[in-house]
Design an enzyme around this catalytic site. Structure first.
Site, PDB file in Angstrom:
ATOM      1  N   ALA A  11      23.039  82.083  62.631  1.00 42.32           N
ATOM      2  CA  ALA A  11      23.571  83.030  63.625  1.00 42.32           C
ATOM      3  C   ALA A  11      23.516  84.491  63.190  1.00 42.32           C
ATOM      4  CB  ALA A  11      25.013  82.640  63.962  1.00 42.32           C
ATOM      5  N   HIS A  14      17.885  87.225  61.570  1.00 40.65           N
ATOM      6  CA  HIS A  14      17.156  88.101  62.497  1.00 40.65           C
ATOM      7  C   HIS A  14      16.975  87.432  63.862  1.00 40.65           C
ATOM      8  CE1 HIS A  14      16.487  90.243  58.789  1.00 40.65           C
ATOM      9  NE2 HIS A  14      16.082  91.275  59.511  1.00 40.65           N
ATOM     10  N   MET A  15      16.504  86.193  63.868  1.00 38.27           N
ATOM     11  CA  MET A  15      16.318  85.489  65.143  1.00 38.27           C
ATOM     12  C   MET A  15      17.672  85.064  65.721  1.00 38.27           C
ATOM     13  SD  MET A  15      13.362  85.402  66.429  1.00 38.27           S
ATOM     14  CE  MET A  15      13.667  84.144  67.656  1.00 38.27           C
ATOM     15  N   GLU A  36      26.341  79.257  60.081  1.00 35.77           N
ATOM     16  CA  GLU A  36      25.774  79.791  58.836  1.00 35.77           C
ATOM     17  C   GLU A  36      26.245  78.843  57.727  1.00 35.77           C
ATOM     18  OE1 GLU A  36      23.654  81.943  57.858  1.00 35.77           O
ATOM     19  OE2 GLU A  36      23.274  83.164  59.628  1.00 35.77           O
ATOM     20  N   THR A 102       9.680  77.667  60.439  1.00 35.11           N
ATOM     21  CA  THR A 102       8.299  77.389  60.015  1.00 35.11           C
ATOM     22  C   THR A 102       8.278  77.113  58.506  1.00 35.11           C
ATOM     23  OG1 THR A 102       7.891  79.743  59.650  1.00 35.11           O
ATOM     24  CG2 THR A 102       7.305  78.856  61.823  1.00 35.11           C
ATOM     25  N   PHE A 127       7.199  80.407  69.947  1.00 39.08           N
ATOM     26  CA  PHE A 127       7.745  80.083  71.272  1.00 39.08           C
ATOM     27  C   PHE A 127       7.313  81.083  72.350  1.00 39.08           C
ATOM     28  CE2 PHE A 127      10.425  77.210  68.892  1.00 39.08           C
ATOM     29  CZ  PHE A 127      10.578  76.149  69.786  1.00 39.08           C
ATOM     30  N   HIS A 157       2.743  89.779  58.869  1.00 40.69           N
ATOM     31  CA  HIS A 157       4.179  89.748  59.151  1.00 40.69           C
ATOM     32  C   HIS A 157       4.919  90.703  58.217  1.00 40.69           C
ATOM     33  CE1 HIS A 157       3.261  85.922  61.197  1.00 40.69           C
ATOM     34  NE2 HIS A 157       4.368  86.160  61.883  1.00 40.69           N
ATOM     35  N   HIS A 158       6.175  90.936  58.552  1.00 39.09           N
ATOM     36  CA  HIS A 158       7.119  91.741  57.763  1.00 39.09           C
ATOM     37  C   HIS A 158       7.243  91.246  56.310  1.00 39.09           C
ATOM     38  CE1 HIS A 158       9.855  88.299  58.317  1.00 39.09           C
ATOM     39  NE2 HIS A 158       9.355  88.257  59.556  1.00 39.09           N
ATOM     40  N   LYS A 161       9.099  87.754  55.050  1.00 31.58           N
ATOM     41  CA  LYS A 161       8.656  86.399  55.410  1.00 31.58           C
ATOM     42  C   LYS A 161       8.421  85.567  54.147  1.00 31.58           C
ATOM     43  CE  LYS A 161       5.800  83.787  58.596  1.00 31.58           C
ATOM     44  NZ  LYS A 161       6.944  82.988  59.051  1.00 31.58           N
TER      45      LYS A 161
HETATM   46  N1  LIG Z   1       8.764  79.664  66.112  1.00 34.02           N
HETATM   47  C1  LIG Z   1       8.907  80.962  66.418  1.00 34.02           C
HETATM   48  O1  LIG Z   1       8.605  81.419  67.532  1.00 34.02           O
HETATM   49  C2  LIG Z   1       9.503  81.858  65.377  1.00 34.02           C
HETATM   50  C3  LIG Z   1       9.842  81.349  64.163  1.00 34.02           C
HETATM   51  N2  LIG Z   1      10.480  82.105  63.227  1.00 34.02           N
HETATM   52  C4  LIG Z   1      10.902  81.396  62.027  1.00 34.02           C
HETATM   53  O2  LIG Z   1      12.325  81.302  62.038  1.00 34.02           O
HETATM   54  C5  LIG Z   1      12.822  81.240  60.717  1.00 34.02           C
HETATM   55  C6  LIG Z   1      13.925  82.261  60.528  1.00 34.02           C
HETATM   56  O3  LIG Z   1      13.397  83.570  60.645  1.00 34.02           O
HETATM   57  P1  LIG Z   1      14.356  84.861  60.533  1.00 34.02           P
HETATM   58  O4  LIG Z   1      15.406  84.805  61.585  1.00 34.02           O
HETATM   59  O5  LIG Z   1      13.459  86.037  60.452  1.00 34.02           O
HETATM   60  O6  LIG Z   1      15.014  84.607  59.088  1.00 34.02           O
HETATM   61  P2  LIG Z   1      16.433  85.083  58.533  1.00 34.02           P
HETATM   62  O7  LIG Z   1      16.396  84.857  57.055  1.00 34.02           O
HETATM   63  O8  LIG Z   1      16.749  86.438  59.041  1.00 34.02           O
HETATM   64  O9  LIG Z   1      17.465  84.052  59.211  1.00 34.02           O
HETATM   65  C7  LIG Z   1      17.652  82.732  58.805  1.00 34.02           C
HETATM   66  C8  LIG Z   1      19.124  82.448  58.850  1.00 34.02           C
HETATM   67  O10 LIG Z   1      19.392  81.053  58.620  1.00 34.02           O
HETATM   68  C9  LIG Z   1      20.529  80.978  57.802  1.00 34.02           C
HETATM   69  N3  LIG Z   1      20.732  79.689  57.181  1.00 34.02           N
HETATM   70  C10 LIG Z   1      20.276  79.236  55.975  1.00 34.02           C
HETATM   71  N4  LIG Z   1      20.789  78.003  55.725  1.00 34.02           N
HETATM   72  C11 LIG Z   1      21.581  77.689  56.766  1.00 34.02           C
HETATM   73  C12 LIG Z   1      22.428  76.559  57.055  1.00 34.02           C
HETATM   74  N5  LIG Z   1      22.560  75.518  56.210  1.00 34.02           N
HETATM   75  N6  LIG Z   1      23.129  76.565  58.211  1.00 34.02           N
HETATM   76  C13 LIG Z   1      23.035  77.604  59.059  1.00 34.02           C
HETATM   77  N7  LIG Z   1      22.276  78.700  58.833  1.00 34.02           N
HETATM   78  C14 LIG Z   1      21.544  78.741  57.704  1.00 34.02           C
HETATM   79  C15 LIG Z   1      20.300  82.123  56.801  1.00 34.02           C
HETATM   80  O11 LIG Z   1      21.456  82.414  56.039  1.00 34.02           O
HETATM   81  P3  LIG Z   1      21.336  83.315  54.691  1.00 34.02           P
HETATM   82  O12 LIG Z   1      21.725  84.683  55.122  1.00 34.02           O
HETATM   83  O13 LIG Z   1      22.329  82.698  53.748  1.00 34.02           O
HETATM   84  O14 LIG Z   1      19.940  83.227  54.187  1.00 34.02           O
HETATM   85  C16 LIG Z   1      19.898  83.232  57.760  1.00 34.02           C
HETATM   86  O15 LIG Z   1      21.008  83.867  58.336  1.00 34.02           O
HETATM   87  C17 LIG Z   1      11.587  81.416  59.814  1.00 34.02           C
HETATM   88  O16 LIG Z   1      11.124  80.147  59.406  1.00 34.02           O
HETATM   89  C18 LIG Z   1      10.570  82.071  60.726  1.00 34.02           C
HETATM   90  O17 LIG Z   1       9.249  81.845  60.345  1.00 34.02           O
HETATM   91  C19 LIG Z   1      10.772  83.413  63.448  1.00 34.02           C
HETATM   92  C20 LIG Z   1      10.425  83.995  64.636  1.00 34.02           C
HETATM   93  C21 LIG Z   1       9.758  83.283  65.693  1.00 34.02           C
HETATM   94  O1  LIG Z   2       8.863  84.783  60.265  1.00 29.98           O
HETATM   95  C1  LIG Z   2       8.654  85.385  61.348  1.00 29.98           C
HETATM   96  O2  LIG Z   2       9.160  86.479  61.591  1.00 29.98           O
HETATM   97  C2  LIG Z   2       7.815  84.727  62.356  1.00 29.98           C
HETATM   98  N1  LIG Z   2       7.513  83.499  62.169  1.00 29.98           N
HETATM   99  C3  LIG Z   2       6.744  82.667  63.027  1.00 29.98           C
HETATM  100  C4  LIG Z   2       5.519  82.184  62.314  1.00 29.98           C
HETATM  101  O3  LIG Z   2       5.628  81.788  61.134  1.00 29.98           O
HETATM  102  O4  LIG Z   2       4.440  82.174  62.903  1.00 29.98           O
HETATM  103  C5  LIG Z   2       6.500  83.269  64.386  1.00 29.98           C
HETATM  104  C6  LIG Z   2       6.383  84.754  64.426  1.00 29.98           C
HETATM  105  O5  LIG Z   2       5.084  85.124  64.122  1.00 29.98           O
HETATM  106  C7  LIG Z   2       7.422  85.462  63.580  1.00 29.98           C
END
Ligand SMILES: NC(=O)C1=CN([C@@H]2O[C@H](COP(=O)(O)OP(=O)(O)OC[C@H]3O[C@@H](n4cnc5c(N)ncnc54)[C@H](OP(=O)(O)O)[C@@H]3O)[C@@H](O)[C@H]2O)C=CC1
Ligand SMILES: O=C(O)C1=N[C@H](C(=O)O)C[C@H](O)C1
Length: 271
Positions: A11, A14-15, A36, A102, A127, A157-158, A161
């Site tokens: 929660a 970033h997403m 979290e 991912t 998505f 990507h940023h 990642k």
């Molecule tokens: N399929 C799609 O369209 C997309 C996929 N993604 C994927 O989504 C994932 C997350 O990306 P992003 O949001 O940038 O990453 P972030 O690191 O910003 O967010 C991940 C969050 O998950 C939390 N987390 C870790 N373990 C747990 C747990 N046991 N229970 C609940 N929460 C937990 C992390 O906590 P903590 O702060 O402790 O690390 C963090 O807040 C990546 O794998 C990315 O590649 C991203 C964008 C689009």
């Molecule tokens: O980690 C990200 O940010 C993203 N992850 C996804 C991926 O691994 O393709 C989707 C998007 O590109 C952003």
């Protein structure tokens, strides 16, 4: 129909923050849980306030099972091991699980697929509508162009990642492999460095760039004798992925258990 009760995992990520804002805005959805891990600094905080939106009256908790039991589904953009665990919980409670995470290993992919026996899971490396349409176009191009055309997938990507190639790059490489009627695992070339030898005919190559705040850019190039075709998608806002994931959640509600893709949600699986 009553509102769909959703839990957002990760929660404060970033997403997660974008998802929480959009769940509150989108009709037909109600935020009932936000997760979290234990020890996280955001535990006990209001999920809406952490997301920079209005107060949601939902406290961030680490009790995933209780949150999921009281909801219709879970939207999960976290890390692979955690998503596998959540898929098990979704299977136990027969809920919807939207998996955006991912970087899964083949064994983790299999574990999630088996949870689709009793959970309704939509899992996608991306998505967005644009990437899923791009995948359909890549499949068609790969069908039309023979092995004289080398296929390369380049992504950027940023700098935060943690997995490569991106889930999207693998999705696009998979679409190219489908078009060629080959198994991606047997044809992918990743992490070239040093004396690599010449490119294998028929290989699908991957290259990953990392830097700055790039949200996600993907190009699939078909490089043939004296001509090249490149197909590109550029994501400009994370809300794109979040909206797609929430659309998938509404689509999955009341569907039979199974493992679905975003192409299924968008009606693109047979294209
Ligand atoms: N399929 C799609 O369209 C997309 C996929 N993604 C994927 O989504 C994932 C997350 O990306 P992003 O949001 O940038 O990453 P972030 O690191 O910003 O967010 C991940 C969050 O998950 C939390 N987390 C870790 N373990 C747990 C747990 N046991 N229970 C609940 N929460 C937990 C992390 O906590 P903590 O702060 O402790 O690390 C963090 O807040 C990546 O794998 C990315 O590649 C991203 C964008 C689009
Ligand atoms: O980690 C990200 O940010 C993203 N992850 C996804 C991926 O691994 O393709 C989707 C998007 O590109 C952003």
């Amino acid at each position: 129909m009553s509102e769909m009760r959703l839990v957002v995992a990760g929660a404060a990520g970033h997403m997660g923050r974008v998802l929480i804002r959009l769940v509150q805005e989108m009709p037909g959805l109600k935020l009932t849980g936000a997760l979290e891990p234990s020890g996280h600094v955001a535990l006990g905080e209001d999920a809406g306030l952490i997301a920079g939106a209005g107060r949601a009256l939902v406290q961030i908790t680490s009790d995933a099972e209780a949150a999921l039991a009281a909801a219709d589904g879970l939207v999960d953009f976290t890390i692979p091991g955690v998503s596998v665990h959540f898929a098990g919980l979704a299977a136990k409670h027969r809920k919807v699980h939207i998996v955006g995470t991912t970087g899964f290993s083949p064994a983790e992919d299999d574990a999630i697929a088996s949870s689709g026996g009793t959970a309704t899971i939509v899992k996608s490396g991306n998505f967005s509508l644009g990437v899923n349409l791009l995948a359909a176009l890549v499949k068609k191009a790969a069908q039309a162009l023979d092995e004289d055309f080398d296929i390369e997938v380049v992504e950027m990507h940023h700098n935060r990642k943690i997995d490569a190639p991106s889930g999207t790059a693998l999705l696009l490489g998979g679409a190219a492999a489908q078009g060629r009627k080959i198994a991606l695992a047997d044809h992918s070339e990743r992490g070239r460095d040093g004396q690599t030898g010449a490119r294998r005919r028929g290989a699908i190559g991957f290259a990953a760039l990392r830097g700055g705040t790039v949200i996600g850019e993907h190009t699939v190039t078909f490089a043939g004798p004296t001509e090249r075709i490149s197909l590109t998608h550029i994501a400009e806002d994370r809300a794109l992925f979040a909206r797609g994931a929430l659309k998938a959640a509404l689509w999955a509600r009341n569907r039979p258990a199974g493992l679905y893709s975003m192409a299924d949600v968008l009606g693109l699986s047979d294209v």
